[in-house]
Design a protein around this motif. Structure first.
Motif, PDB file in Angstrom:
ATOM      1  N   GLN A 575       0.805  -1.216   0.000  1.00  0.00           N
ATOM      2  CA  GLN A 575       0.000   0.000   0.000  1.00  0.00           C
ATOM      3  C   GLN A 575       0.845   1.276   0.000  1.00  0.00           C
ATOM      4  O   GLN A 575       0.290   2.377  -0.095  1.00  0.00           O
ATOM      5  N   ILE A 576       2.166   1.143   0.092  1.00  0.00           N
ATOM      6  CA  ILE A 576       3.012   2.324   0.282  1.00  0.00           C
ATOM      7  C   ILE A 576       2.969   3.264  -0.921  1.00  0.00           C
ATOM      8  O   ILE A 576       2.920   4.490  -0.760  1.00  0.00           O
ATOM      9  N   ASP A 577       2.994   2.731  -2.135  1.00  0.00           N
ATOM     10  CA  ASP A 577       2.997   3.597  -3.316  1.00  0.00           C
ATOM     11  C   ASP A 577       1.718   4.429  -3.391  1.00  0.00           C
ATOM     12  O   ASP A 577       1.764   5.644  -3.645  1.00  0.00           O
ATOM     13  N   ASP A 578       0.584   3.789  -3.176  1.00  0.00           N
ATOM     14  CA  ASP A 578      -0.689   4.495  -3.219  1.00  0.00           C
ATOM     15  C   ASP A 578      -0.748   5.569  -2.132  1.00  0.00           C
ATOM     16  O   ASP A 578      -1.213   6.691  -2.360  1.00  0.00           O
ATOM     17  N   ALA A 579      -0.223   5.238  -0.941  1.00  0.00           N
ATOM     18  CA  ALA A 579      -0.235   6.203   0.156  1.00  0.00           C
ATOM     19  C   ALA A 579       0.596   7.435  -0.180  1.00  0.00           C
ATOM     20  O   ALA A 579       0.173   8.578   0.055  1.00  0.00           O
ATOM     21  N   ILE A 580       1.780   7.233  -0.747  1.00  0.00           N
ATOM     22  CA  ILE A 580       2.655   8.368  -1.089  1.00  0.00           C
ATOM     23  C   ILE A 580       2.019   9.234  -2.175  1.00  0.00           C
ATOM     24  O   ILE A 580       2.008  10.472  -2.084  1.00  0.00           O
ATOM     25  N   LEU A 581       1.489   8.596  -3.206  1.00  0.00           N
ATOM     26  CA  LEU A 581       0.892   9.352  -4.309  1.00  0.00           C
ATOM     27  C   LEU A 581      -0.274  10.209  -3.835  1.00  0.00           C
ATOM     28  O   LEU A 581      -0.421  11.369  -4.241  1.00  0.00           O
ATOM     29  N   ARG A 582      -1.114   9.649  -2.960  1.00  0.00           N
ATOM     30  CA  ARG A 582      -2.282  10.400  -2.500  1.00  0.00           C
ATOM     31  C   ARG A 582      -1.878  11.550  -1.573  1.00  0.00           C
ATOM     32  O   ARG A 582      -2.434  12.650  -1.662  1.00  0.00           O
ATOM     33  N   LEU A 583      -0.920  11.314  -0.692  1.00  0.00           N
ATOM     34  CA  LEU A 583      -0.490  12.398   0.193  1.00  0.00           C
ATOM     35  C   LEU A 583       0.248  13.493  -0.574  1.00  0.00           C
ATOM     36  O   LEU A 583       0.115  14.679  -0.258  1.00  0.00           O
ATOM     37  N   HIS A 584       1.020  13.103  -1.583  1.00  0.00           N
ATOM     38  CA  HIS A 584       1.715  14.116  -2.381  1.00  0.00           C
ATOM     39  C   HIS A 584       0.695  14.984  -3.124  1.00  0.00           C
ATOM     40  O   HIS A 584       0.852  16.209  -3.221  1.00  0.00           O
ATOM     41  N   ALA A 585      -0.342  14.367  -3.638  1.00  0.00           N
ATOM     42  CA  ALA A 585      -1.391  15.135  -4.314  1.00  0.00           C
ATOM     43  C   ALA A 585      -2.048  16.119  -3.349  1.00  0.00           C
ATOM     44  O   ALA A 585      -2.377  17.254  -3.719  1.00  0.00           O
ATOM     45  N   CYS A 586      -2.213  15.709  -2.102  1.00  0.00           N
ATOM     46  CA  CYS A 586      -2.841  16.588  -1.116  1.00  0.00           C
ATOM     47  C   CYS A 586      -1.948  17.758  -0.734  1.00  0.00           C
ATOM     48  O   CYS A 586      -2.383  18.922  -0.722  1.00  0.00           O
ATOM     49  N   PHE A 587      -0.686  17.473  -0.397  1.00  0.00           N
ATOM     50  CA  PHE A 587       0.167  18.499   0.188  1.00  0.00           C
ATOM     51  C   PHE A 587       0.940  19.343  -0.834  1.00  0.00           C
ATOM     52  O   PHE A 587       1.380  20.450  -0.504  1.00  0.00           O
ATOM     53  N   PHE A 588       1.078  18.835  -2.075  1.00  0.00           N
ATOM     54  CA  PHE A 588       1.933  19.560  -3.021  1.00  0.00           C
ATOM     55  C   PHE A 588       1.292  19.853  -4.374  1.00  0.00           C
ATOM     56  O   PHE A 588       1.786  20.692  -5.110  1.00  0.00           O
ATOM     57  N   GLU A 589       0.220  19.154  -4.717  1.00  0.00           N
ATOM     58  CA  GLU A 589      -0.336  19.306  -6.054  1.00  0.00           C
ATOM     59  C   GLU A 589      -1.696  19.998  -6.081  1.00  0.00           C
ATOM     60  O   GLU A 589      -2.237  20.261  -7.153  1.00  0.00           O
ATOM     61  N   GLY A 590      -2.247  20.263  -4.901  1.00  0.00           N
ATOM     62  CA  GLY A 590      -3.550  20.912  -4.855  1.00  0.00           C
ATOM     63  C   GLY A 590      -4.669  20.060  -5.416  1.00  0.00           C
ATOM     64  O   GLY A 590      -5.667  20.584  -5.925  1.00  0.00           O
ATOM     65  N   GLN A 591      -4.529  18.736  -5.325  1.00  0.00           N
ATOM     66  CA  GLN A 591      -5.533  17.828  -5.885  1.00  0.00           C
ATOM     67  C   GLN A 591      -5.939  16.776  -4.854  1.00  0.00           C
ATOM     68  O   GLN A 591      -6.037  15.594  -5.161  1.00  0.00           O
TER      69      GLN A 591
END
Length: 603
Positions: A575-591
């Motif tokens: 689950q680590i890849d999905d977790a990183i992608l979703r948190l990055h979208a939240c904190f850095f991509e505005g999505q």
């Protein structure tokens, strides 16, 4: 003879002025007889102030370097050669008529110690230069083409080229006091493989000889450089023959074996810099004062190493000659070669920088600085302009490709910023590591460590017993097992063990713990770490758990570090890849799919 000022005063005045100018020029190039200055190799291409003669490095001792894996980093920049220090001093000399001995006794680089003017290269501003050390890893020096690109990259940092539209460069020029080089490409791995072959009764250095001698041929390097490299390669082959005969490759011998790559690399780089008009001289690290303890394979700098480096640079090395220094090797107090541990070449760069008081340490990689996440996974990862030493240490510990925490210590103590730059994109500003960082961010970056084991230790007594934690960690110490992340209560402890731990040692630990606790192991876990401002942890955690809950990502353990800059979550590795992608979208991509919580309000 008195001067007749009535009839020839004008001519006499001109003669006196000319004599004074000649005297001043002579003084400008005078070096006291007792000063020992290492001169650069004689360039093949004409440089206005480069020496015609050559000073030979006569010492060939038994050398050793470290199996360092921070060689996998950089690439390079390419540009045309241009004259460097000529106009910086406004002194014109014609060296073509000088004898080598005359040039060597009078030579001193003409670049002003703190300023480089526009000179012959249009588009470069007359900006005060800063002193730097620069470190390049093995991928930047993989072959002749990349060596050439790094050489021109260094030259272009001394005098930044104009922008594409022809306007002046905004880049601040530098004066490289030292350039730290790793071995070319995968040379270190090749040397390790050659050692294994020698133990099997075969000696073959063909690949090593081909790589280095082909590079010499490509640049048509001076005979002196070629002979030094041939000597080192022959010494390497002789050593492997000794390994073959005695059937032993000790840590001490291994350090010597892997050193030959860097020692060849710095000689090639220094010679190439001289060819394109940058005064340079190759040094083995011990020649500039890098002193270590006796721990072969993982040596540490001695406490007086900084003083030793400072003394060598101040008394023996012209500050306007680039010292090209090996990265991972040093000498112990017995004069034997040792190799530094992980992050060794970065440590050499920061130690030299701290010793001589540079303005900045530059570490050149293949990305535009420290990124918000691993770009191999997160395609929208962006550079972070500024991080603190503490944040960078946490990033490195939990898997990010940043300087090792040990390597940052000299810079931290001397309060010297470390800049991570991209050798593929030299004008990019990169990321600065300093004491302050950027406290305005909620999250600085996301990193992870994969392949960890989660160990749950539950006391067999339902109520807390005095000494439970002491007994637990006594067994950890006994079995020499370290932990990454820890969470505890009165009757239980949960820790993570990384994949480097020996399974036999883990089994022995479980056996010891079983006398007073129940132990459960959970394999295939990963640590997800947020480098964050923990004073805003409520908002950060609210966003994280909203995202995890919405996407079925289960947190099995959580720890907020004592450093106050990281929060770590243990999740299943699948689950680590999905977790990183979703948190990055939240904190850095505005999505963010669940909205980011700021000030208790969902944005």
């Amino acid at each position: 003879m008195p001067i007749d000022r009535r009839s020839g005063g004008g001519l006499a005045a001109l003669l006196l002025a000319a004599l004074a100018a000649l005297q001043n020029e002579s003084d400008a190039f005078h070096i006291p007889a007792k000063t020992q200055v290492h001169r650069p190799l004689a360039p093949a291409a004409v440089h206005p102030l480069a020496p015609r003669g050559r000073v030979r490095h006569a010492r060939y001792q038994r050398h050793v370097l470290r199996m360092a894996d921070d060689d996998n980093e950089e690439a390079d920049d390419d540009d045309e050669a241009a004259s460097l220090a000529d106009d910086a001093t406004s002194i014109s000399r014609d060296d073509d008529d000088d004898e080598p001995s005359q040039t060597l006794t009078s030579y001193k680089s003409g670049m002003n110690a703190r300023r480089i003017s526009n000179g012959n290269r249009p588009g470069s501003q007359a900006t005060k230069a800063i002193d730097v050390t620069m470190k390049f890893g093995g991928s930047s020096l993989a072959n002749a083409e990349r060596v050439d690109r790094v050489a021109h990259l260094i030259k272009d940092r001394i005098r930044p080229p104009p922008k594409e539209d022809g306007s002046e460069s905004d880049e601040v020029p530098v004066r490289p006091r030292a350039v730290i080089c790793s071995a070319m490409g995968k040379t270190t791995n090749s040397l390790l493989a050659a050692g294994e072959l020698a133990l099997e009764g075969r000696v073959d250095v063909t690949a090593l000889r081909t790589l280095h001698m082909t590079t010499c041929d490509e640049f048509d390097l001076p005979e002196r450089t070629r002979s030094e490299i041939e000597h080192l390669l022959q010494e390497c082959e002789d050593m492997l023959n000794g390994v073959k005969l005695i059937q032993e490759l000790s840590p001490k011998s291994l350090d010597q074996l892997v050193s030959y790559g860097e020692r060849c690399s710095v000689r090639i780089m220094a010679a190439r810099l001289n060819q394109i008009g940058v005064p340079a001289q190759a040094f083995d690290a011990w020649d500039v004062g890098v002193l270590t303890d006796d721990n072969y394979g993982d040596a540490k700098l001695l406490p007086d190493a900084i003083d030793s480096i400072q003394e060598r640079f101040s008394s023996r090395i012209d500050p306007n000659v680039v010292a090209v220094v090996t990265g991972f090797i040093g000498h112990n107090t017995k004069g034997r070669i040792t190799t530094l541990g992980r992050g060794g070449s970065d440590l050499t760069a920061t130690a030299i920088g701290a010793a001589i008081g540079v303005d900045e340490v530059q570490v050149w990689k293949d990305v535009d600085g420290i990124l918000t996440a691993d770009p191999r996974l997160v395609k929208n990862a962006i550079p972070v302009s500024q991080v603190s030493y503490e944040e960078a240490s946490e990033l490195a510990y939990f898997g990010a490709q940043v300087l090792h925490p040990i390597a940052m210590q000299p810079a931290l103590k001397a309060d010297i910023p470390v800049r991570v730059k991209n050798s593929y994109n030299p004008p990019a500003p990169g990321s600065v590591i300093d004491k302050e960082g950027n406290p305005d961010r909620m999250v600085t970056a996301i990193t992870c460590k994969r392949g960890v084991t989660l160990m749950d230790i539950q006391s067999l007594q339902m109520l807390g017993a005095y000494g439970f934690l002491g007994a637990v960690f006594a067994d950890f110490e006994k079995n020499k097992i370290s932990v990454d992340v820890l969470a505890s209560s009165e009757v239980s402890v949960s820790v993570t063990l990384d994949k480097k731990q020996n399974q036999k040692d883990i089994d022995a630990l479980c056996e010891d713990l079983s006398s007073f606790a129940e132990v459960n192991l959970h394999q295939d876990r990963a640590i997800l770490t947020l480098i964050t401002d923990v004073s805003r942890s409520s908002d950060t955690l609210a966003t994280v758990f909203r995202s995890f809950s919405a996407n079925g990502i289960q947190v099995e353990m959580m720890s907020q570090g004592a450093s106050k800059v990281n929060i770590s979550f243990i999740v299943r590795e699948d689950q680590i890849d999905d977790a990183i992608l979703r948190l990055h979208a939240c904190f850095f991509e505005g999505q963010c799919d669940v909205g980011v919580v700021e000030g208790g309000v969902i944005q």
